[in-house]
Scaffold this motif. Structure first.
Motif, PDB file in Angstrom:
ATOM      1  N   VAL A  72       0.821  -1.222   0.000  1.00 29.61           N
ATOM      2  CA  VAL A  72       0.000   0.000   0.000  1.00 29.61           C
ATOM      3  C   VAL A  72       0.850   1.265   0.000  1.00 29.61           C
ATOM      4  CG1 VAL A  72      -1.918  -1.157   1.149  1.00 29.61           C
ATOM      5  CG2 VAL A  72      -0.234   0.090   2.518  1.00 29.61           C
ATOM      6  N   ARG A  78      -1.418   3.208  -3.606  1.00 33.44           N
ATOM      7  CA  ARG A  78      -1.641   4.015  -2.404  1.00 33.44           C
ATOM      8  C   ARG A  78      -3.133   4.198  -2.111  1.00 33.44           C
ATOM      9  NH1 ARG A  78       0.852   5.319   2.211  1.00 33.44           N
ATOM     10  NH2 ARG A  78       2.767   6.030   1.270  1.00 33.44           N
ATOM     11  N   LYS A  79      -3.969   4.227  -3.152  1.00 31.30           N
ATOM     12  CA  LYS A  79      -5.403   4.437  -2.953  1.00 31.30           C
ATOM     13  C   LYS A  79      -6.072   3.261  -2.236  1.00 31.30           C
ATOM     14  CE  LYS A  79      -6.113   7.584  -6.857  1.00 31.30           C
ATOM     15  NZ  LYS A  79      -6.827   7.802  -8.149  1.00 31.30           N
ATOM     16  N   SER A  80      -5.397   2.111  -2.212  1.00 33.44           N
ATOM     17  CA  SER A  80      -5.986   0.928  -1.557  1.00 33.44           C
ATOM     18  C   SER A  80      -5.692   0.903  -0.056  1.00 33.44           C
ATOM     19  CB  SER A  80      -5.447  -0.354  -2.201  1.00 33.44           C
ATOM     20  OG  SER A  80      -4.043  -0.481  -1.974  1.00 33.44           O
ATOM     21  N   GLU A  81      -4.912   1.869   0.444  1.00 36.41           N
ATOM     22  CA  GLU A  81      -4.517   1.847   1.849  1.00 36.41           C
ATOM     23  C   GLU A  81      -5.722   1.886   2.789  1.00 36.41           C
ATOM     24  OE1 GLU A  81      -2.019   4.529   5.107  1.00 36.41           O
ATOM     25  OE2 GLU A  81      -1.784   4.935   2.968  1.00 36.41           O
ATOM     26  N   TRP A  82      -6.674   2.776   2.509  1.00 29.83           N
ATOM     27  CA  TRP A  82      -7.823   2.925   3.416  1.00 29.83           C
ATOM     28  C   TRP A  82      -8.608   1.621   3.528  1.00 29.83           C
ATOM     29  CZ3 TRP A  82     -12.868   2.027   2.009  1.00 29.83           C
ATOM     30  CH2 TRP A  82     -13.120   1.921   0.631  1.00 29.83           C
ATOM     31  N   LEU A  83      -8.713   0.881   2.403  1.00 26.81           N
ATOM     32  CA  LEU A  83      -9.482  -0.365   2.399  1.00 26.81           C
ATOM     33  C   LEU A  83      -8.764  -1.451   3.196  1.00 26.81           C
ATOM     34  CD1 LEU A  83     -11.836  -2.085   1.390  1.00 26.81           C
ATOM     35  CD2 LEU A  83     -10.488  -2.565  -0.681  1.00 26.81           C
ATOM     36  N   VAL A  85      -6.269  -1.167   5.458  1.00 27.42           N
ATOM     37  CA  VAL A  85      -6.162  -0.807   6.883  1.00 27.42           C
ATOM     38  C   VAL A  85      -7.525  -0.938   7.563  1.00 27.42           C
ATOM     39  CG1 VAL A  85      -5.670   1.059   8.506  1.00 27.42           C
ATOM     40  CG2 VAL A  85      -4.164   0.686   6.544  1.00 27.42           C
ATOM     41  N   GLY A  86      -8.579  -0.575   6.856  1.00 26.92           N
ATOM     42  CA  GLY A  86      -9.926  -0.700   7.421  1.00 26.92           C
ATOM     43  C   GLY A  86     -10.295  -2.141   7.713  1.00 26.92           C
ATOM     44  N   ASN A  89      -8.377  -3.290  10.630  1.00 28.04           N
ATOM     45  CA  ASN A  89      -8.897  -2.636  11.837  1.00 28.04           C
ATOM     46  C   ASN A  89     -10.086  -3.383  12.441  1.00 28.04           C
ATOM     47  OD1 ASN A  89      -8.743  -0.464  13.720  1.00 28.04           O
ATOM     48  ND2 ASN A  89     -10.511   0.478  12.734  1.00 28.04           N
ATOM     49  N   GLN A 128       0.119  -1.102  10.450  1.00 30.87           N
ATOM     50  CA  GLN A 128       0.223   0.353  10.630  1.00 30.87           C
ATOM     51  C   GLN A 128       1.668   0.786  10.849  1.00 30.87           C
ATOM     52  OE1 GLN A 128      -2.648   1.274  13.774  1.00 30.87           O
ATOM     53  NE2 GLN A 128      -3.990   2.186  12.247  1.00 30.87           N
TER      54      GLN A 128
END
Length: 249
Positions: A72, A78-83, A85-86, A89, A128
């Motif tokens: 990521v 980089r745009k896949s980071e939120w998915l 990490v979510g 989480n 993270q």
């Protein structure tokens, strides 16, 4: 000011060690570890099960979370980071007992359910810290490496990962210490471990069983914490340690 801070830190350490010594004197005086002396073979078996659960789940989390962290941080992804990490989480937001119950529902009773549950619980801190460590690398350093003709793979292995190593190890350290404590719950899914004695002590109101299980878990967590603190020092190149120390001075 610095001298005052050191004095306060030393004072706190002395209080901590004094309380720790007082606790063990009390515990030995009241024969709180009698279960260990009376059942050494059982203790070693439970300790081995506990360590196995932690190591298997921790190793699996490292093998997945570190490559995902690298993935990521690549500009293309980089745009896949939120998915990603979510999703990781979710393992932290769901209570550990619920994760164990879900794992047991799919895998049945036994060590597999405990390993999978703790694996899910370990992903977020490692992921993270991997992302944070790579993101903390100075852009000027990467630009200089590109100017020297290094490929993207060479920059990753020779620049980014060595500089991110302190953060990555810290994430693994955090995950393992959390896992050691959480692994006591593995008893509830029939996976054994020192949780057997902890829950037996709670159920029977027997402090000897409770302390014989809980104290080794605590000592194991402290041991792992110090081991990985040493690894952070041993594996990070000396030049990077000195540079970071100079920046913080």
């Amino acid at each position: 000011m610095e001298r005052k801070n050191k004095t306060i830190a030393l004072f706190i350490k002395l209080i901590f060690w004094a309380l720790l010594a007082a606790f063990f004197i009390w515990a030995f005086t009241n024969n709180m570890f009698s279960t260990i002396w009376e059942q050494p073979d059982t203790f070693l078996r439970l300790l081995g099960e506990h360590i196995t659960i932690v190591l298997l789940s921790g190793a699996a989390a490292v093998l997945l979370a570190v490559p995902l962290g690298i993935f990521v941080t690549r500009p293309k992804f980089r745009k896949s980071e939120w998915l990603i990490v979510g999703i990781a989480n979710l393992g932290q937001t769901i209570p550990s007992l619920a994760v164990l119950a879900l794992a047991m529902g799919f895998l049945g009773i036994g060590i597999s359910a405990a390993v999978v549950a703790l694996f899910v619980y370990s992903l977020l801190p490692i992921l993270q810290n991997t992302i944070a460590g790579i993101d903390s690398v100075d852009d000027n350093m990467i630009d200089a490496a590109k100017g020297m003709g290094l490929t993207n793979a060479q920059i990753l292995w020779k620049i980014e990962l060595p500089n991110a190593l302190t953060s990555i190890i810290a994430g693994v350290r955090t995950a393992l210490v959390i896992n050691i404590g959480t692994a006591a719950l593995a008893y509830l899914v029939g996976a054994g471990g020192l949780g057997v004695w902890i829950f037996t002590g709670i159920r029977l109101f027997d402090n000897a069983f409770l302390m014989s299980g809980a104290v080794p878990v605590t000592l194991l967590a402290i041991l792992i914490d110090y081991l990985f603190k040493w690894l952070q020092f041993a594996l990070v190149p000396k030049g990077l340690r000195l540079a970071r120390k100079a920046q913080n001075a």
